[in-house]
Design a protein around this motif. Sequence first.
Motif, short mmCIF file in Angstrom:
data_model
loop_
_atom_site.label_atom_id
_atom_site.label_comp_id
_atom_site.label_asym_id
_atom_site.label_seq_id
_atom_site.Cartn_x
_atom_site.Cartn_y
_atom_site.Cartn_z
N LYS A 3 89.14 -30.54 -22.25
CA LYS A 3 87.80 -30.00 -22.39
C LYS A 3 87.39 -30.00 -23.85
O LYS A 3 88.21 -29.78 -24.75
CB LYS A 3 87.75 -28.57 -21.84
CG LYS A 3 88.11 -28.48 -20.36
CD LYS A 3 87.12 -29.22 -19.50
CE LYS A 3 87.42 -29.04 -18.03
NZ LYS A 3 86.47 -29.76 -17.18
N SER A 5 85.74 -27.80 -25.20
CA SER A 5 85.79 -26.45 -25.75
C SER A 5 87.04 -26.26 -26.59
O SER A 5 87.05 -25.44 -27.52
CB SER A 5 85.76 -25.44 -24.61
OG SER A 5 86.83 -25.67 -23.71
N SER A 133 75.31 -25.32 -24.85
CA SER A 133 76.58 -24.64 -24.55
C SER A 133 77.71 -25.66 -24.37
O SER A 133 77.47 -26.85 -24.10
CB SER A 133 76.44 -23.80 -23.28
OG SER A 133 76.18 -24.63 -22.16
N VAL A 134 78.91 -25.17 -24.49
CA VAL A 134 80.09 -26.01 -24.30
C VAL A 134 80.20 -26.48 -22.85
O VAL A 134 80.64 -27.60 -22.57
CB VAL A 134 81.36 -25.25 -24.74
CG1 VAL A 134 82.61 -26.10 -24.48
CG2 VAL A 134 81.28 -24.87 -26.20
N GLU A 135 79.78 -25.63 -21.91
CA GLU A 135 79.84 -26.01 -20.50
C GLU A 135 78.95 -27.22 -20.21
O GLU A 135 79.31 -28.10 -19.42
CB GLU A 135 79.40 -24.82 -19.63
CG GLU A 135 80.42 -23.68 -19.57
CD GLU A 135 80.42 -22.84 -20.84
OE1 GLU A 135 79.50 -23.02 -21.67
OE2 GLU A 135 81.34 -22.02 -21.00
N GLN A 136 77.79 -27.27 -20.86
CA GLN A 136 76.91 -28.42 -20.67
C GLN A 136 77.56 -29.69 -21.20
O GLN A 136 77.43 -30.76 -20.60
CB GLN A 136 75.57 -28.16 -21.37
CG GLN A 136 74.73 -27.08 -20.71
CD GLN A 136 73.47 -26.78 -21.50
OE1 GLN A 136 73.44 -26.92 -22.72
NE2 GLN A 136 72.42 -26.38 -20.80
N ASP A 138 80.75 -30.23 -21.38
CA ASP A 138 81.82 -30.59 -20.43
C ASP A 138 81.25 -31.32 -19.21
O ASP A 138 81.83 -32.29 -18.73
CB ASP A 138 82.58 -29.34 -20.00
CG ASP A 138 83.45 -28.81 -21.12
OD1 ASP A 138 83.80 -29.60 -22.01
OD2 ASP A 138 83.76 -27.60 -21.09
N GLN A 139 80.15 -30.83 -18.70
CA GLN A 139 79.52 -31.48 -17.55
C GLN A 139 79.08 -32.89 -17.88
O GLN A 139 79.26 -33.83 -17.09
CB GLN A 139 78.33 -30.65 -17.07
CG GLN A 139 78.70 -29.31 -16.46
CD GLN A 139 77.49 -28.49 -16.07
OE1 GLN A 139 76.35 -28.94 -16.24
NE2 GLN A 139 77.72 -27.28 -15.55
N ASP A 142 82.12 -35.10 -18.05
CA ASP A 142 82.62 -35.42 -16.72
C ASP A 142 81.78 -36.52 -16.06
O ASP A 142 82.31 -37.43 -15.40
CB ASP A 142 82.62 -34.17 -15.85
CG ASP A 142 83.64 -33.14 -16.33
OD1 ASP A 142 84.56 -33.53 -17.06
OD2 ASP A 142 83.47 -31.95 -15.99
#
Length: 233
Positions: A3, A5, A133-136, A138-139, A142
């Motif tokens: 990740k 992150s 954000s870090v989640e974005q 990561d998405q 992916d």
Amino acid sequence: MVKWSKLFKGKSSTETAAVQQPSASCTAKVQVAKGKLDDAEELLVKKRDLLERQIAQQLEKARQATRDKNKTAALAALKKKKLYEAQLEQIECSILRVDEQQLMLENSQTTMMTLATLGDAAKAAKVLSAELSVEQVDQLRDQLDEQHDEMRQITDMLGQPMGAVGDFDDVEAELEGLEQDLADAELASLDPVPSKIAAVHVGPAAVRPAAAAAAKTQEELELEELEQELLAA
């Protein structure tokens, strides 16, 4: 999958990863690799053109052998044509792989330059970084990895051989097709031969043509045969 992150652990909000421009040695290596790929593609294209000419030559040999009623020579030419076609398919796959490597190399070079530019602009975009954000990230990573896997699977499928090199099961059928084409061409080239209808009279006069034919000399008979041959030509 690693990740993104994890890349930010231990770093403060004001710390920015430094992304450098590609060095001169790296750029030189990229140029050398691109030159080698261009040379390989040029060689493969020449080989492909040669195989296409050889395939056409073997097909013409098979047609000529069919005209000459030489079935053995026709089958040999068709088998050699099949071998050339198998080699041509392998060359096409190799050209595809070279093109893929060229594209990947160009994309990698563009990515490095893009990342370096983004690194230079990161200091001026700290306000916008709070909205990302870090989640974005990561998405997005992916999704990119999934698309890359799909493209790699497609490339692997295209690189697989389509059939066995020594498969000559359809050679007999192709020979029959050539023979049929030759027969149709010969029938189409023939001119219609005019037929002569002799008038037959009822009665004693009907015996006269037979008696006249019996009285013809050898030279007159040969002349009639030549006339018939000229009419049939």
